[in-house]
Enzyme design. Structure first.
Site, mmCIF file in Angstrom:
data_model
loop_
_atom_site.group_PDB
_atom_site.id
_atom_site.type_symbol
_atom_site.label_atom_id
_atom_site.label_comp_id
_atom_site.label_asym_id
_atom_site.label_seq_id
_atom_site.Cartn_x
_atom_site.Cartn_y
_atom_site.Cartn_z
ATOM 1 C CD GLU A 36 -2.596 -1.217 2.638
ATOM 2 O OE1 GLU A 36 -3.558 -0.440 2.780
ATOM 3 O OE2 GLU A 36 -2.201 -2.013 3.511
ATOM 4 N NE ARG A 262 4.960 -8.092 12.159
ATOM 5 C CZ ARG A 262 4.632 -6.822 12.390
ATOM 6 N NH1 ARG A 262 3.371 -6.480 12.560
ATOM 7 N NH2 ARG A 262 5.555 -5.883 12.429
ATOM 8 C CE LYS A 272 3.805 0.633 5.420
ATOM 9 N NZ LYS A 272 2.887 0.725 4.262
#
Length: 565
Positions: A36, A262, A272
């Site tokens: 994204e 992850r 983020k």
């Protein structure tokens, strides 16, 4: 090909793909990396990039770069440019042109209408807060929206009204009609489209309704012919929605989604949102601060693309969440720099030595290797005179039997040069040492002392051969191993995550660096002997004062209690 790959790789994803190839020998593997465009890439993204691109390379397939750009309020063209730059720097090339989910907005809109016509989607006019309340929790089931049983005709009219901008933001959305009693909250009538009046970086103002990530992602995979869609474990429940959307639309291609753990790295934050907090509070200096593990931050710190790829290869792919030791990342860059980094001398905290038995006009040129084990890296010249700098920590005024470096009455050897002996010190009026007076054995160059043990070796720089430099010593940003788990993660910041020192490097080395700065070809790493591996900070450096960032210590000896060392 399959047998060869099985020998080389043994994680569950390779096993899945190998089985798929056994079932379909004509299979053309097609993966994608779908960021994204709402932030910069970090080391966690590098793990996904490495997986998807390396799989495509290994199986002679393709890997798409697709921006899942479904929320114009958070996206920016600067992120798109940065992500492209980082992927290229990491050494990968995507298949054909860059893809965008926004390219498929007309198709996605038609798929949404298809769900409405099948009675599987409806326009809801509950507020966001009401939708959240109606959805229930893990312990309580959800309840149906009062708008859930609208007719197909009404839903099509209302959806068209949404598209024309005849609702305000938040007044209406399109939801899937699945099961408000599902044990998976994501399946309790998830939102498929919402109204956003914001200019999109690709489609500008053509649309005011935007698909959610979950709706666009699976359909974009299908449109692009992706065979294997990989995501991290937090999207495991979303797989149910991924498959439901594909099953209930008229798509011709069905990708398969697989999840892997992850990346969680010691003493680090990869969220983020949390990195944004660090930047906004000015705890770090921006997205390329070497203390955060963005690709740009790692690059500025002196990490190479090959070291990051090697790190990703070593940590592998599993379904098990675990905390990777930070030393693994450091090992990968240290191993590489040990082979190729030029050795030179630098003084971070200088103290001056005067060799009283050498004339002021004496100046000797010494030729030293750029690497002790790699003659192909050549040599460079250092100057020896009667006044030199050494590290302050390499001299101890008070007698200490265990201290093996320079002290009054003791001998040490200067790297590549002579043996010296400290005899007395000179201090200023405040009691600070300004000079160490030493005797230099002018017959000791390249010779072992007779009937004595070899003395310790320290590095040095002649005052006349020095060039001012600043050194930024980076340490872990957090004091605890897993700050991601802490709600108040800012309470565990390490106040010594950045220590600045002002000292000197060799003038000849500095002159070569400045020449390369003029040619815009700076990407130099050095081993400052006995100190660590450093790289030039090209953003902060000036021609009259160079700035170096510490990439990594010489050895895996990081210890928070000794962080200032």
């Amino acid at each position: 090909m399959s047998t060869e790959i099985e020998k080389k790789n043994n994680n569950f994803i390779y096993k899945i793909i190998n089985e798929d190839f056994k079932k379909n020998k004509n299979l053309l593997l097609h993966t994608r990396f779908p960021p994204e465009p709402n932030g910069y890439l970090h080391i966690g993204h590098a793990k996904s990039i490495h997986l998807n691109f390396e799989l495509a390379n290994l199986y002679n397939g393709y890997c798409n770069l697709r921006f899942d750009d479904t929320n114009p309020t958070k996206e920016n063209i600067k992120y798109i440019n940065s992500i492209q730059k980082d992927i290229k720097w990491l050494g990968y090339k995507w298949h054909k042109k860059i893809c965008y989910s926004s390219e498929y907005f007309p198709k996605l809109y038609e798929y949404a209408k298809e769900l409405i016509k099948k009675g599987l989607a409806y326009v809801d006019e509950l507020t966001k807060q009401e939708i959240r309340e109606y959805r229930g929790t893990l312990k309580t089931i959800g309840k149906n929206s009062p708008y859930r049983n609208r007719s197909i005709e009404d839903n099509l009219k209302l959806f068209k009204k949404m598209k024309k901008g005849q609702f305000n933001e938040g007044e209406a959305c399109l939801r899937a009609k699945i099961n408000m009693n599902s044990s998976f909250i994501v399946m309790r009538d998830p939102v498929l489209y919402r109204i956003i009046f914001s200019t999109h970086h690709q489609t500008e103002n053509k649309w005011c309704i935007y698909p959610t990530y979950d709706f666009a992602h699976c359909l974009s995979d299908s449109i692009e012919g992706i065979t294997h869609s990989f995501c991290t474990l937090e999207f495991q429940d979303n797989k149910n929605l991924y498959n439901w959307i594909l099953k209930n639309t008229s798509v011709k291609h069905y990708p398969k989604q697989y999840e892997f753990s992850r990346l969680n790295l010691e003493y680090s934050i990869l969220s983020k949102r949390k990195i944004t907090v660090l930047i906004e509070k000015k705890i770090v200096d921006g997205w390329d601060d070497p203390r955060i593990l963005t690709i740009s931050g790692l690059k500025r710190k002196g990490y190479t693309a090959s070291s990051i790829r090697e790190f990703c290869r070593r940590i592998g792919i599993t379904k098990q969440n675990n905390l990777v030791e930070f030393s693994m990342l450091e090992y990968c860059i240290r191993k590489e720099l040990n082979q190729k980094a030029i050795r030179t001398m630098a003084i971070l905290e200088p103290i001056k030595i005067f060799l009283y038995n050498i004339d002021d006009s004496y100046k000797e040129k010494l030729i030293v290797p750029n690497h002790p084990n790699n003659p192909n890296l050549g040599t460079h010249e250092v100057i020896f005179t009667n006044t030199i700098y050494i590290e302050r920590e390499d001299f101890k005024e008070k007698y200490d039997k265990k201290y093996k470096r320079l002290k009054i009455g003791a001998e040490i050897r200067l790297r590549y040069a002579y043996i010296i002996k400290a005899e007395k010190i000179e201090k200023d009026k405040n009691g600070n040492i300004i000079n160490i007076i030493c005797f230099c054995d002018i017959n000791s160059l390249g010779k072992k002392p007779i009937n004595k043990k070899n003395p310790a070796v320290i590095h040095w720089i002649a005052v006349k051969n020095s060039f001012p430099a600043q050194f930024k010593l980076y340490n872990q940003l957090f004091k605890i191993k897993n700050p991601e788990k802490e709600k108040n993660f800012l309470s565990f910041l390490n106040s010594d995550s950045l220590i600045r020192k002002s000292g000197f490097i060799e003038k000849k080395i500095a002159q070569n660096i400045i020449k390369k700065m003029n040619n815009n070809s700076v990407c130099l790493s050095f081993q400052f002997e006995r100190i660590g591996y450093f790289c030039l900070d090209e953003f902060d450096s000036k021609k009259n004062k160079l700035v170096f960032n510490r990439t990594v210590h010489l050895r895996d000896s990081w210890n928070f209690k000794k962080i200032k060392n």
